[in-house]
Design a protein around this motif. Structure first.
Motif, short mmCIF file in Angstrom:
data_model
loop_
_atom_site.label_atom_id
_atom_site.label_comp_id
_atom_site.label_asym_id
_atom_site.label_seq_id
_atom_site.Cartn_x
_atom_site.Cartn_y
_atom_site.Cartn_z
N LEU B 100 10.47 0.38 -5.26
CA LEU B 100 9.78 -0.15 -4.08
C LEU B 100 10.46 0.40 -2.83
O LEU B 100 11.65 0.70 -2.84
CB LEU B 100 9.83 -1.68 -4.08
CG LEU B 100 9.20 -2.36 -5.31
CD1 LEU B 100 9.37 -3.86 -5.22
CD2 LEU B 100 7.73 -1.98 -5.43
N ILE B 101 9.68 0.52 -1.77
CA ILE B 101 10.26 0.99 -0.50
C ILE B 101 11.01 -0.18 0.12
O ILE B 101 10.41 -1.24 0.37
CB ILE B 101 9.16 1.51 0.43
CG1 ILE B 101 8.41 2.60 -0.31
CG2 ILE B 101 9.74 1.94 1.77
CD1 ILE B 101 8.12 3.87 0.35
N PRO B 102 12.32 -0.04 0.34
CA PRO B 102 13.14 -1.20 0.69
C PRO B 102 12.79 -1.82 2.04
O PRO B 102 13.07 -2.99 2.25
CB PRO B 102 14.57 -0.64 0.70
CG PRO B 102 14.41 0.83 0.85
CD PRO B 102 13.11 1.19 0.22
N PHE B 103 12.20 -1.02 2.95
CA PHE B 103 11.95 -1.59 4.28
C PHE B 103 10.52 -2.11 4.43
O PHE B 103 10.11 -2.47 5.53
CB PHE B 103 12.28 -0.57 5.39
CG PHE B 103 11.71 0.80 5.20
CD1 PHE B 103 10.41 1.08 5.58
CD2 PHE B 103 12.48 1.81 4.66
CE1 PHE B 103 9.89 2.34 5.41
CE2 PHE B 103 11.97 3.09 4.49
CZ PHE B 103 10.67 3.35 4.87
N LEU B 104 9.75 -2.15 3.34
CA LEU B 104 8.42 -2.74 3.37
C LEU B 104 8.42 -3.99 2.50
O LEU B 104 9.04 -3.99 1.43
CB LEU B 104 7.38 -1.75 2.84
CG LEU B 104 7.22 -0.42 3.59
CD1 LEU B 104 6.13 0.41 2.94
CD2 LEU B 104 6.89 -0.66 5.06
N LEU B 144 10.99 -8.97 1.34
CA LEU B 144 11.45 -7.60 1.14
C LEU B 144 11.93 -7.47 -0.31
O LEU B 144 12.35 -8.45 -0.93
CB LEU B 144 12.59 -7.27 2.10
CG LEU B 144 12.20 -7.14 3.57
CD1 LEU B 144 13.44 -7.03 4.45
CD2 LEU B 144 11.30 -5.94 3.79
#
Lengths: 400, 249
Positions: B100-104, B144
């Motif tokens: 997963l994209i950590p900042f989304l 998050l």
């Protein structure tokens, strides 16, 4: 589980702003990065501003004093690029030339003196009072010279205050006005007195010097080639031309005398910029170039490192089918935000810090705009490095 | 008219040069049909992941070809970069790590798959929210990834794979990092997706704990297809495993 995919819009600009989300997620780190870039920008603004300040200081008198021609010692390019000493009565000769509307005598020299127990330094500049009313002085407090003797107008940078009394030569001078930002090309504050007082200050000799001069049969003791104005000598005569006069004809008429040289205002500017200050200008521009090169390397490294840290995410984006534009946009936007954020931080720091510097650091809108364009170009170059690395990422690397 | 399989791999061969030719895959063929949950089994180094890379259009085969929806899309020397749109619209991926994209947040991670496919953010996020709700993650929609458990992260990754409603989902060891209960939950989720959405799902695994949920398994060894079995009434008969083994697990 039976929900079906919503319709596509056919537009490609919907995607969540990954650059801003990443920045928000790593806000402290981005702020520190911007601050670091900002300090580099501050240094670049400082170098360019110092350069502009030196130019402005050097040209201040030439531009403000309002002379069309400068009549100086023959064979010399005085009084700023070289020393110059001409007869104190030369103004009367020049005044008689056809096309000359007004003349003023000019003298300028550096002086160290004591005031209030402090050792101060100023560049004494003679004003041909009352022919010159000193209206061109940038007065911040007090008034201009009104008496023929023993008054002074000092720049704030000299360190004097209104009503201070300073002993210059053999006489006391009362400070009646303060200017702001009037210094010479070396940064010494200007101290204006009447030209007669200036000559008296320059003429100050020790008793032994006077005796030696008398013994040599030279009552004044002046050396005609000295760069320091001597007894009965001034540095130059300033000429204001009739509006209808032909400047070339006036110059030619004065040059025919043979004992003086004539320089226009443009000649003086050219001498200062391209002779006297040439090495300094090149030096500052060279340092600025080095600084910009360092900034390019540093910003490129920052963007490249940020890209390396996101390789896995970039691989994921490619895996799920993101177009190259998504990745390019993310890296490019972050580089531009670092560049523009760093620039704003740099300008802010510069406005806080540079007024405290001893020499003028002049920040012009044109220079700041050019520097902003340069910083964006640097960010663009840095982004290209990052994008180049990102383009070499394969979607399968998400499995690594 | 019979619909073509969602995925067809014909005679896939993959050789790697590294001080001698390594045969990672040696002539593997199989088909995956809509609504089918296929297990790809085999020991480490048997070529499972290489097969998934080729089927997922992430590596071209050295020989053979890949068909998606009956259309030939990959072959030796194929331009995989040009197949991004096929990947974007027709394949969903799930991996051992959720990636997963950590900042989304969870919703944005799922919606991203739609937004890069030109779906406006509003509908994309509503759809993502619906998927997360269906997977029991409504209460974690704005969290998050760092605040989600491993199982929750994996379910978000599944939701992302489903976002574009792809006819094909490829999963590589999706349960390897999960305990047995959560691992079975994930395979059960795939079972549900295959049944309800009609997607063809291929799951690479060497975990036999949920074999009863697969329609069919194939087994690889040394790059070759060495076995295939069909699930019967929730019981999987597979070469190398006795019925007793399956029951015990």
């Amino acid at each position: 589980m039976d929900a079906r995919q919503p319709r596509r819009s056919g537009r490609g600009d919907w995607i969540v702003n990954l650059a801003l989300r990443d920045i928000r997620f790593n806000a402290v780190r981005f702020l520190l990065t911007m601050a670091g870039v900002g300090l580099l920008v501050t240094a670049a603004i400082g170098m360019v501003g110092l350069y502009r300040g030196i130019i402005a200081d050097a040209l201040l008198i030439v531009r403000d004093i309002g002379a069309d021609l400068w009549v100086v010692q023959g064979g010399r390019a005085g009084p700023f690029a070289e020393g110059s000493a001409v007869s104190a009565t030369l103004d009367r000769r020049v005044e008689g030339v056809e096309g000359v509307a007004a003349v003023r005598r000019f003298v300028q020299f550096n002086q160290q003196f004591e005031a209030g127990g402090r050792s101060l330094r100023a560049t004494v500049t003679g004003i041909d009072h009352p022919a010159d009313d000193g209206g061109w002085l940038r007065l911040a407090q007090g008034r201009g010279l009104s008496a023929g003797h023993f008054e002074a107008v000092a720049d704030e940078s000299v360190g004097l205050a209104i009503d201070d009394v300073v002993r210059l030569g053999a006489d006391d001078h009362r400070v009646v006005g303060l200017t702001r930002g009037m210094v010479d090309q070396m940064g010494d504050g200007l101290l204006f007195v009447t030209i007669n007082d200036a000559q008296a200050i320059a003429r100050r000799r020790t008793a032994e010097e006077v005796l030696l001069a008398r013994a040599a049969g030279n009552r004044s003791g002046a050396a005609t080639t000295s760069s320091v104005p001597q007894d009965s000598k001034i540095a130059a005569v300033l000429v204001a031309l009739d509006s209808a006069a032909d400047p070339a004809a006036v110059v030619a008429a004065i040059r025919r005398w043979g004992d003086v040289a004539v320089l226009s205002r443009d000649d003086q500017v050219d001498l200062l910029l391209n002779k006297r200050l040439w090495r300094l200008r090149v030096q500052i521009l060279a340092f600025t170039s080095v600084l910009l090169a360092v900034m390019t390397i540093v910003v490129s490294l920052i963007v490249h490192t940020m890209t390396l840290e996101k390789l896995h995410q970039i691989a994921l984006l490619k895996l799920i089918g993101a177009r190259n534009g998504v990745v390019v946009s993310m890296i490019g936007q972050q580089a531009m935000l670092i560049g523009s954020g760093g620039f704003l931080a740099g300008v802010g720091i510069a406005h806080l810090v540079f007024p405290l510097f001893p020499r003028r650091v002049e920040m012009t809108v044109a220079d700041l705009a050019a520097l902003f364009a340069t910083v964006l170009a640097i960010a663009g170059i840095a982004a290209l490095f990052g994008i180049s690395r990102a383009m070499r990422v394969h979607a399968r690397e998400v499995l690594s | 008219m019979t619909r073509p399989p969602v995925l067809g791999v014909d005679g896939a061969v993959k050789h790697y040069d590294g001080g001698g030719v390594v045969r990672a895959l040696d002539g593997v063929s199989f088909e995956l049909h809509a609504g089918e949950l296929l297990g790809i089994m085999g020991p480490s180094g048997s070529g499972k992941s290489t097969l998934l890379l080729i089927a997922g259009l992430l590596e071209p085969p050295t020989a053979g070809e890949v068909r998606i929806g009956g259309q030939r899309v990959s072959w030796p020397g194929a331009d995989l970069d040009g197949l991004r749109e096929v990947r974007r619209r027709r394949i969903g991926f799930v991996f051992q790590k959720p990636n997963l994209i950590p900042f989304l947040n969870a919703t944005e991670n799922v919606a991203l798959a739609l937004e890069i496919d030109d779906v406006p953010p509003g509908p994309a996020r509503r759809h993502a929210g619906g998927l997360l709700r269906a997977l029991g993650l409504a209460h974690r929609a704005s969290s998050l990834p760092a605040r989600l458990s491993g199982g929750e992260q994996q379910r978000v990754a599944v939701a992302r794979a489903l976002a574009n409603d792809p006819p094909l989902i490829l999963a590589d060891e999706p349960t390897a990092a999960l305990d047995s209960v959560r691992g079975r939950q994930v395979i059960a989720l795939f079972r549900r997706i295959a049944d309800e959405r009609g997607a063809g799902i291929a799951v690479v695994t060497h975990d036999p704990r949920a074999l009863d949920l697969f329609d069919r398994t194939i087994e690889l060894s040394d790059g070759k297809l060495v076995g295939a079995s069909t699930g019967i009434g929730g019981l999987v008969l597979q070469r190398g495993l006795s019925e007793g083994d399956v029951e015990r697990r």
